[in-house]
Design a protein around this motif. Structure first.
Motif, short mmCIF file in Angstrom:
data_model
loop_
_atom_site.label_atom_id
_atom_site.label_comp_id
_atom_site.label_asym_id
_atom_site.label_seq_id
_atom_site.Cartn_x
_atom_site.Cartn_y
_atom_site.Cartn_z
N GLN A 50 16.84 -7.54 -34.52
CA GLN A 50 16.01 -6.37 -34.83
C GLN A 50 16.26 -5.26 -33.81
O GLN A 50 16.38 -4.08 -34.16
CB GLN A 50 14.53 -6.78 -34.85
CG GLN A 50 14.21 -7.61 -36.10
CD GLN A 50 12.84 -8.27 -36.07
OE1 GLN A 50 12.35 -8.66 -35.00
NE2 GLN A 50 12.22 -8.40 -37.23
N ALA A 51 16.39 -5.64 -32.55
CA ALA A 51 16.60 -4.63 -31.50
C ALA A 51 17.97 -3.97 -31.65
O ALA A 51 18.11 -2.74 -31.51
CB ALA A 51 16.46 -5.27 -30.13
N VAL A 52 18.98 -4.75 -31.97
CA VAL A 52 20.33 -4.18 -32.03
C VAL A 52 20.49 -3.29 -33.27
O VAL A 52 21.15 -2.25 -33.21
CB VAL A 52 21.42 -5.28 -31.92
CG1 VAL A 52 21.67 -6.01 -33.23
CG2 VAL A 52 22.73 -4.68 -31.43
N VAL A 53 19.85 -3.68 -34.36
CA VAL A 53 19.95 -2.85 -35.57
C VAL A 53 19.25 -1.51 -35.31
O VAL A 53 19.75 -0.44 -35.65
CB VAL A 53 19.34 -3.58 -36.79
CG1 VAL A 53 19.20 -2.64 -37.98
CG2 VAL A 53 20.20 -4.79 -37.17
N ARG A 54 18.13 -1.59 -34.63
CA ARG A 54 17.41 -0.35 -34.32
C ARG A 54 18.27 0.54 -33.41
O ARG A 54 18.40 1.74 -33.64
CB ARG A 54 16.06 -0.68 -33.64
CG ARG A 54 15.17 0.54 -33.42
CD ARG A 54 13.74 0.15 -33.08
NE ARG A 54 13.11 -0.68 -34.09
CZ ARG A 54 12.59 -0.23 -35.22
NH1 ARG A 54 12.60 1.06 -35.49
NH2 ARG A 54 12.03 -1.05 -36.08
N ARG A 55 18.87 -0.08 -32.42
CA ARG A 55 19.69 0.69 -31.48
C ARG A 55 20.87 1.36 -32.21
O ARG A 55 21.15 2.54 -32.02
CB ARG A 55 20.23 -0.25 -30.38
CG ARG A 55 20.99 0.47 -29.30
CD ARG A 55 21.42 -0.48 -28.19
NE ARG A 55 22.14 0.26 -27.18
CZ ARG A 55 21.60 0.85 -26.14
NH1 ARG A 55 20.30 0.74 -25.94
NH2 ARG A 55 22.32 1.54 -25.28
N ALA A 56 21.53 0.57 -33.07
CA ALA A 56 22.69 1.12 -33.80
C ALA A 56 22.22 2.25 -34.74
O ALA A 56 22.87 3.29 -34.83
CB ALA A 56 23.37 0.00 -34.60
N TYR A 57 21.10 2.04 -35.39
CA TYR A 57 20.60 3.04 -36.35
C TYR A 57 20.22 4.34 -35.62
O TYR A 57 20.54 5.43 -36.07
CB TYR A 57 19.37 2.47 -37.07
CG TYR A 57 18.82 3.37 -38.15
CD1 TYR A 57 19.38 3.38 -39.43
CD2 TYR A 57 17.72 4.21 -37.90
CE1 TYR A 57 18.88 4.21 -40.42
CE2 TYR A 57 17.22 5.03 -38.89
CZ TYR A 57 17.80 5.04 -40.15
OH TYR A 57 17.31 5.86 -41.13
N GLN B 248 24.88 -3.32 -25.68
CA GLN B 248 24.25 -2.01 -25.51
C GLN B 248 25.22 -0.87 -25.86
O GLN B 248 24.93 -0.02 -26.67
CB GLN B 248 23.83 -1.84 -24.04
CG GLN B 248 22.88 -2.89 -23.52
CD GLN B 248 21.48 -2.69 -24.03
OE1 GLN B 248 20.97 -1.58 -23.98
NE2 GLN B 248 20.86 -3.74 -24.52
N ALA B 249 26.38 -0.88 -25.20
CA ALA B 249 27.28 0.28 -25.29
C ALA B 249 27.90 0.42 -26.67
O ALA B 249 28.11 1.52 -27.16
CB ALA B 249 28.38 0.17 -24.25
N MET B 250 28.22 -0.73 -27.29
CA MET B 250 28.89 -0.64 -28.59
C MET B 250 28.42 -1.78 -29.49
O MET B 250 29.13 -2.75 -29.70
CB MET B 250 30.40 -0.70 -28.39
CG MET B 250 31.13 0.14 -29.40
SD MET B 250 32.88 0.18 -29.04
CE MET B 250 33.48 -0.98 -30.20
#
Ligand code: DLL
Length: 441
Positions: free
Chosen positions: A33-40, A299-301
Motif C-alpha cells: 500500500q505504501a509503495v503504490v501510494r509513493r509511485a502514484y 524509495q528512489a525507484m
C-alpha cells in the motif's frame, strides 16, 4: 586443509526468512500500500496508467488487488531515460547503477540511503542462506562499476562480517593466486566464469579441491543443474544460485538455501507473480510463466508489477530449511531475445544499432555464441556493401575495426567481427534468426 562443513546455524539477519505466513502477508500488504501510494504520488508514468484505469492507491485493500494494477516494463525505463521513474529528489539519491537497455542507451536505476540498506540486508541474508558467516573470506569476482553485481555482493558480505576481497572480474591467474594464497572460502561470480577458473586452475597448477573454498554464489546468467553438478564435482564446492536484476535492486532478489532446491524470494521486499507472457493473465499455481516483481521497500525507484521477461515457476510448498519464503524454479530462458554473455546482458537490437552507425555495414547480421574453456565468445557476422567488398584488403580491415569499435562502445564487450559478402547470411521467411547459441550448459 580439509573442506569445512557449511554452517547450519541460522544467522540473526535471516530472521525475516522465517516469518510465519500470516505475519509475512500482512507486512507485504502494508508495504505494498505504501509503495503504490509513493509511485502514484511521485511518478507520472504510474499515476497516468492508474488514472487511465480509474484506480487510486486506496483501491489496494488486499494483496490480490495488486493484479488490478498496470504492468511496468523495460521500455518504460527507456522511454523515461535517464531519471523519469525516480520517486525521490536527486538530493536523496546516493547511488546510480545502469544496465543494458534494448537499444543504445542503458537503463538507469537509483538508490536512497534506505534503499542501500535494504539491498545490503537482502544480500547479507543471501550469503547467510548458503551458510556463509563471519570469518569467511569471500572473493568477489562480480564486476564493480555500473553493474550491480560487484557492489551488491560487497556490501552484503561486509555487513555479514565476512572478509571481502573486492577483486572484480577478469585476470584469471591473479584470481587463482588470490584464491589459494588468501585462503578464500567462498567466491561470488558468474557460473561460466567459475567454470573458466576451474579450467585454468589445472594449467596454473592450482587444485581447487585442495583449497578451503567451499561455496560459490553464482548468478547473473542462466545455468543448469548439469552445470551445477559439473562445477561441484570438479571443484569440490557447493554451488548456489543467486538471482536478481537491476530494475528491482540488483543481486539479492532471490537466493538458494543449503537445500539447493530453488531460490527463495526475499518476499518481504519483493512481491512475486507469475503471468502468461502472451496474455498477461496470472497462471495457475505452480505453472510456468513470466516472473513479475513489485518492490515493497524501494524509495528512489519503486517498481510496480515489473515484467522481468524471465521464465520460471513459483514453488509455494515449504522448503526443508524452514523458510516461509516461496522459491522460484531455476530460470532457464527469457520471454524476449536478450542473451547474457560473460554476465553482460545484450540485446540483438543493440548490436544492430551499433552496425547501423557504420557506413558500409548492412543490417544483415548474425550473432554466434560459443564457449571455450568455460569462457563465452561472441562473434558477429555482418554483410557489407558490394563496393566495400570489392575494395582493398586494407579498406576491409579498416571497416572491420570500425564495426568492432562501434559494437564495443555500445555493449561494453569486444566481439569477433567477421565481414561477409552481401547475401551470405541465410534469410529467414519469418523472424530473422539473429542469435545462434552454441554454448553447452
Ligand atoms: O545480473 C544482477 C545480478 C548480479 C544477479 C549478480 C545475480 C548475481 P542485470 O544485469 O540487470 O542484473 O541482469 C538481470 O540477468 O533478468 C535474468 O535474465 C538474468 N539473471 C540474473 N540472475 C540469474 C540467475 C544482474 N541466477 C538479468 N539465473 C535477469 C538466470 C539470471 N538468469
Amino acid at each position: 586443509m580439509s573442506k569445512q562443513p557449511s554452517n547450519t546455524v541460522f544467522h540473526p539477519a535471516s530472521a525475516p526468512d522465517f516469518l510465519p505466513l500470516p505475519q509475512l502477508r500482512s507486512l507485504q500488504l502494508r508495504r505494498l500500500q505504501a509503495v503504490v501510494r509513493r509511485a502514484y504520488e511521485r511518478v507520472e508514468l504510474f499515476r497516468q496508467r492508474m488514472d487511465a484505469r480509474a484506480l487510486t492507491p486506496d483501491d489496494v485493500q488486499c494483496l490480490e488487488d495488486l493484479a488490478r494494477l498496470p504492468f511496468a516494463e523495460k521500455t518504460d525505463l527507456r522511454d523515461t531515460y535517464p531519471f523519469g521513474l525516480f520517486a525521490s529528489p536527486m538530493k536523496d539519491i546516493v547511488r546510480l547503477h545502469a544496465s543494458s537497455g534494448t537499444t543504445g542507451k542503458p537503463i538507469v536505476v537509483a538508490y536512497t540511503q534506505e534503499d542501500l540498506q535494504v539491498w545490503t540486508n537482502v544480500m547479507m541474508r543471501s550469503l547467510a542462506a548458503c551458510g556463509l558467516h563471519e570469518g569467511d573470506i569471500i572473493q568477489n569476482a562480480y564486476g564493480y562499476g555500473l553493474f550491480t553485481g560487484g557492489l551488491g555482493a560487497h556490501y552484503g558480505a561486509e555487513a555479514l562480517g565476512a572478509t571481502v576481497i573486492p577483486i572484480s572480474g577478469g585476470n584469471t591467474q591473479r584470481q587463482l593466486m588470490v584464491m589459494k594464497d588468501f585462503g578464500v572460502t567462498a567466491i561470488c561470480c558468474t557460473p561460466s566464469y567459475f567454470l573458466h577458473l576451474i579450467d585454468q586452475s589445472q594449467e596454473c597448477g592450482v587444485d581447487i579441491r585442495k583449497l578451503p573454498l567451499r561455496a560459490g554464489v553464482f548468478g547473473a546468467e542462466p545455468w543448469t543443474e548439469s552445470m551445477r553438478r559439473r562445477i561441484e564435482a570438479e571443484s569440490g564446492i557447493k554451488a548456489y544460485d543467486i538471482y536478481g536484476l537491476s530494475e528491482i535492486v540488483g543481486p539479492g532478489v532471490a537466493m538458494e538455501c543449503q537445500c539447493q532446491t530453488g531460490a527463495h524470494i526475499f518476499e518481504d521486499y519483493f512481491y512475486p507473480e507469475i503471468i502468461d507472457s502472451k496474455t498477461g493473465q496470472p497462471v495457475a499455481d505452480g505453472e510456468e510463466g513470466e516472473l513479475v516483481l513489485t518492490t515493497l521497500g524501494k524509495q528512489a525507484m519503486p517498481m510496480i508489477r515489473y515484467r522481468t521477461r524471465d521464465i520460471t515457476a513459483l514453488k509455494a510448498e515449504r522448503c526443508e530449511c524452514g523458510r516461509t519464503l516461496r522459491r522460484i524454479r531455476r530460470i532457464g530462458r527469457r520471454a524476449d531475445d536478450m542473451f547474457i554473455i560473460r554476465g553482460i546482458n545484450v540485446y540483438p537490437s543493440q548490436i544492430e544499432a551499433a552496425l547501423l552507425e557504420v557506413d558500409g555495414a548492412l543490417p544483415h547480421y548474425q550473432i554466434l555464441l560459443t564457449r571455450e574453456k568455460g569462457l563465452d565468445d561472441l562473434e558477429v557476422q555482418v554483410e557489407v556493401t558490394p563496393e566495400v567488398f570489392g575494395d582493398t584488403v586494407g579498406a576491409l580491415e579498416q571497416l572491420r575495426q570500425k564495426v568492432n569499435q562501434s559494437i564495443e562502445s555500445t555493449i561494453g564487450l569486444r566481439a569477433k567481427v567477421r565481414l561477409v559478402q552481401p547475401r551470405t547470411i541465410k534469410r529467414s521467411e519469418g523472424k530473422a534468426v539473429r542469435v545462434i547459441d552454441q554454448r553447452k550448459m
